[in-house]
Design a protein around this motif. Structure first.
Motif, PDB file in Angstrom:
ATOM      1  N   PHE A   1       0.766  -1.121   0.082  1.00 18.27           N
ATOM      2  CA  PHE A   1      -0.066   0.136  -0.088  1.00 18.27           C
ATOM      3  C   PHE A   1       0.816   1.142   0.014  1.00 18.27           C
ATOM      4  N   VAL A   2       2.160   1.137   0.050  1.00 20.66           N
ATOM      5  CA  VAL A   2       3.013   2.453  -0.113  1.00 20.66           C
ATOM      6  C   VAL A   2       3.086   2.540  -1.364  1.00 20.66           C
ATOM      7  N   ASP A   3       2.337   3.510  -2.035  1.00 24.67           N
ATOM      8  CA  ASP A   3       2.392   3.707  -3.340  1.00 24.67           C
ATOM      9  C   ASP A   3       2.642   5.299  -3.698  1.00 24.67           C
ATOM     10  N   GLU A   4       2.505   5.887  -4.778  1.00 22.31           N
ATOM     11  CA  GLU A   4       2.915   7.060  -5.128  1.00 22.31           C
ATOM     12  C   GLU A   4       2.522   8.356  -4.221  1.00 22.31           C
ATOM     13  N   GLU A   5       0.997   8.024  -3.937  1.00 22.50           N
ATOM     14  CA  GLU A   5       0.313   8.974  -2.974  1.00 22.50           C
ATOM     15  C   GLU A   5       0.913   8.877  -1.852  1.00 22.50           C
ATOM     16  N   MET A   6       1.128   7.651  -1.054  1.00 21.94           N
ATOM     17  CA  MET A   6       1.726   7.565   0.210  1.00 21.94           C
ATOM     18  C   MET A   6       3.087   8.164   0.285  1.00 21.94           C
ATOM     19  N   ILE A   7       3.894   7.720  -0.704  1.00 24.92           N
ATOM     20  CA  ILE A   7       5.307   7.966  -0.624  1.00 24.92           C
ATOM     21  C   ILE A   7       5.501   9.913  -0.804  1.00 24.92           C
ATOM     22  N   GLU A   8       4.334  10.492  -1.642  1.00 27.19           N
ATOM     23  CA  GLU A   8       4.396  11.865  -1.512  1.00 27.19           C
ATOM     24  C   GLU A   8       3.837  12.439  -0.243  1.00 27.19           C
ATOM     25  N   PHE A   9       3.059  11.905   0.720  1.00 24.71           N
ATOM     26  CA  PHE A   9       2.531  12.106   2.081  1.00 24.71           C
ATOM     27  C   PHE A   9       3.865  12.079   2.978  1.00 24.71           C
ATOM     28  N   LEU A  10       4.446  10.934   2.869  1.00 24.85           N
ATOM     29  CA  LEU A  10       5.634  10.746   3.667  1.00 24.85           C
ATOM     30  C   LEU A  10       6.759  11.744   3.468  1.00 24.85           C
ATOM     31  N   THR A  11       6.979  12.079   2.162  1.00 23.40           N
ATOM     32  CA  THR A  11       8.194  13.008   1.903  1.00 23.40           C
ATOM     33  C   THR A  11       7.726  14.280   2.107  1.00 23.40           C
ATOM     34  N   SER A  12       6.543  14.971   2.229  1.00 21.22           N
ATOM     35  CA  SER A  12       5.989  16.053   2.489  1.00 21.22           C
ATOM     36  C   SER A  12       5.882  16.207   4.035  1.00 21.22           C
ATOM     37  N   GLU A  13       5.300  15.211   4.823  1.00 17.88           N
ATOM     38  CA  GLU A  13       4.795  15.493   5.996  1.00 17.88           C
ATOM     39  C   GLU A  13       5.931  14.905   7.121  1.00 17.88           C
ATOM     40  N   TYR A  14       6.124  13.798   6.641  1.00 17.23           N
ATOM     41  CA  TYR A  14       6.878  12.991   7.790  1.00 17.23           C
ATOM     42  C   TYR A  14       8.516  12.590   6.934  1.00 17.23           C
ATOM     43  N   PRO A  15       9.249  13.332   6.397  1.00 14.29           N
ATOM     44  CA  PRO A  15      10.389  12.646   5.638  1.00 14.29           C
ATOM     45  C   PRO A  15      11.359  12.169   6.550  1.00 14.29           C
ATOM     46  N   GLU A  16      11.415  12.418   7.765  1.00 13.62           N
ATOM     47  CA  GLU A  16      12.357  11.805   8.710  1.00 13.62           C
ATOM     48  C   GLU A  16      12.052  10.255   8.942  1.00 13.62           C
ATOM     49  N   THR A  17      10.856   9.740   8.810  1.00 12.77           N
ATOM     50  CA  THR A  17      10.301   8.438   8.897  1.00 12.77           C
ATOM     51  C   THR A  17      10.628   7.451   8.034  1.00 12.77           C
ATOM     52  N   VAL A  18      11.179   8.179   6.934  1.00 14.19           N
ATOM     53  CA  VAL A  18      11.881   7.102   5.814  1.00 14.19           C
ATOM     54  C   VAL A  18      13.156   6.920   6.086  1.00 14.19           C
ATOM     55  N   SER A  19      13.774   5.745   6.122  1.00 16.10           N
ATOM     56  CA  SER A  19      15.050   5.561   6.429  1.00 16.10           C
ATOM     57  C   SER A  19      16.075   6.340   5.758  1.00 16.10           C
TER      58      SER A  19
ATOM     59  N   ILE B   1      15.423  -5.543  12.247  1.00 17.00           N
ATOM     60  CA  ILE B   1      15.004  -5.731  10.632  1.00 17.00           C
ATOM     61  C   ILE B   1      15.930  -4.935   9.883  1.00 17.00           C
ATOM     62  N   ALA B   2      16.566  -3.712  10.603  1.00 15.07           N
ATOM     63  CA  ALA B   2      17.614  -2.902   9.803  1.00 15.07           C
ATOM     64  C   ALA B   2      18.986  -3.563   9.915  1.00 15.07           C
ATOM     65  N   LEU B   3      19.266  -4.242  10.933  1.00 12.00           N
ATOM     66  CA  LEU B   3      20.497  -4.947  11.044  1.00 12.00           C
ATOM     67  C   LEU B   3      20.802  -6.087  10.091  1.00 12.00           C
ATOM     68  N   ASP B   4      19.501  -6.649  10.001  1.00 10.42           N
ATOM     69  CA  ASP B   4      19.487  -8.012   8.829  1.00 10.42           C
ATOM     70  C   ASP B   4      19.666  -7.489   7.624  1.00 10.42           C
ATOM     71  N   ALA B   5      19.148  -5.990   7.242  1.00  8.41           N
ATOM     72  CA  ALA B   5      19.393  -5.633   5.878  1.00  8.41           C
ATOM     73  C   ALA B   5      20.736  -4.869   5.928  1.00  8.41           C
ATOM     74  N   GLY B   6      21.739  -4.987   6.886  1.00  8.09           N
ATOM     75  CA  GLY B   6      22.991  -4.388   6.672  1.00  8.09           C
ATOM     76  C   GLY B   6      23.202  -2.930   7.280  1.00  8.09           C
ATOM     77  N   LEU B   7      21.862  -2.466   8.093  1.00 11.26           N
ATOM     78  CA  LEU B   7      21.963  -1.279   8.269  1.00 11.26           C
ATOM     79  C   LEU B   7      22.132  -1.077   9.759  1.00 11.26           C
ATOM     80  N   THR B   8      23.301  -0.267  10.204  1.00 15.00           N
ATOM     81  CA  THR B   8      23.412  -0.191  11.665  1.00 15.00           C
ATOM     82  C   THR B   8      23.005   1.230  12.112  1.00 15.00           C
ATOM     83  N   SER B   9      22.680   2.158  11.259  1.00 13.23           N
ATOM     84  CA  SER B   9      22.047   3.454  11.548  1.00 13.23           C
ATOM     85  C   SER B   9      21.033   3.732  10.520  1.00 13.23           C
ATOM     86  N   PRO B  10      19.881   2.960  10.524  1.00  9.78           N
ATOM     87  CA  PRO B  10      18.677   3.355   9.460  1.00  9.78           C
ATOM     88  C   PRO B  10      18.331   4.391   9.635  1.00  9.78           C
TER      89      PRO B  10
END
Length: 194
Positions: free
Chosen positions: A29-47, A76-85
Motif C-alpha cells: 500500500f506504499v504507493d505514489e500517493e503515500m510516498i508523497e505524503f511521507l516525503t512532504s509531511e514525515y520525511p524523517e520517518t523514511v530510512s 530488521i535494519a541490522l538484517d538488511a546491513g543497516l546499523t544506523s537506519p
C-alpha cells in the motif's frame, strides 16, 4: 516540552505485524500517493537509505530529530546491513541484549527507558521524538506518548503483534485529523488527553 509521537503502521484490527512481527504485507500500500505524503509531511520517518533512493536525502526533518525503537524493530535494519537506519536523527534502541551499539550514531538504552524518554522530552528542541516501533516498547512508554499517528492499512490480520504490548489500562486520546488515501489507507492523528 518535546512530544513523544508513536508514528506507526497497523492493520484494521490494530496489529503492527503478524505473530512473528512481520508487516511486509503492508508495503503493497506504499504507493505514489503515500510516498508523497511521507516525503512532504514525515520525511524523517523514511530510512536514510530510502531517502536516497527516493531522491530526498537532503530534505530537512520536519517533526522529529530523535527516534527510539525496540530491539526487534532495530533487528530488521541490522538484517538488511543497516546499523544506523535513521542516521539523519539521534537514534536510540531499547535493548537488554545488545552490549555495544553497532554504530556510533546509536545509543543503547538497557535500563530505565521511561526515564530516558523523560530526559529527552525535557531537552530544548523544536522537534519531537518518534517512537518508531516495538509493541513491548510502546507498552512501556504508553504513559509518555503525547501523540498517535496511525497509518491504518486495509488489511485484517486476525492475530499478531498489537500496537501496545501492555497490560490493560484505558488511555484517552482526542482525534485531531483523518486523512484518506485512494488505496484505502487511513492516517489518523490523535493527541493525548491529559
Amino acid at each position: 516540552m518535546r512530544k513523544l509521537t508513536y508514528f506507526v503502521a497497523c492493520s484494521i484490527d490494530g496489529f503492527i505485524g503478524d505473530p512473528g512481527g512481520d508487516a511486509t504485507s503492508m508495503m503493497a500500500f506504499v504507493d505514489e500517493e503515500m510516498i508523497e505524503f511521507l516525503t512532504s509531511e514525515y520525511p524523517e520517518t523514511v530510512s536514510a537509505q530510502g531517502r536516497e533512493v527516493l531522491g530526498f536525502g537532503e530534505v530537512k526533518n520536519r517533526r522529529f530529530d530523535t527516534v527510539i525503537q525496540g530491539r526487534a524493530s532495530y533487528q530488521i535494519a541490522l538484517d538488511a546491513g543497516l546499523t544506523s537506519p535513521y542516521g539523519h536523527m539521534a537514534e536510540l534502541v531499547a535493548s537488554r541484549t545488545l552490549r555495544e551499539p553497532p554504530d556510533p550514531n546509536v545509543e543503547l538504552v538497557s535500563g530505565d527507558v521511561v526515564g530516558r524518554i523523560r530526559e529527552l522530552k525535557a531537552q530544548d528542541s523544536e522537534l519531537g521524538i518518534w517512537l518508531c516501533g516495538g509493541s513491548r516498547l510502546a507498552g512501556e512508554l504508553i504513559g509518555e506518548v503525547d501523540e498517535l499517528v496511525i497509518k491504518t492499512y486495509p488489511q485484517v490480520y486476525g492475530s499478531g503483534m498489537p500496537m501496545f504490548g501492555a497490560d490493560f489500562a484505558v488511555t484517552d486520546f482526542a482525534l485531531e485529523n483523518v486523512r484518506t488515501f485512494d488505496n484505502g489507507v487511513l492516517v489518523r492523528t490523535y493527541s493525548r488527553k491529559r
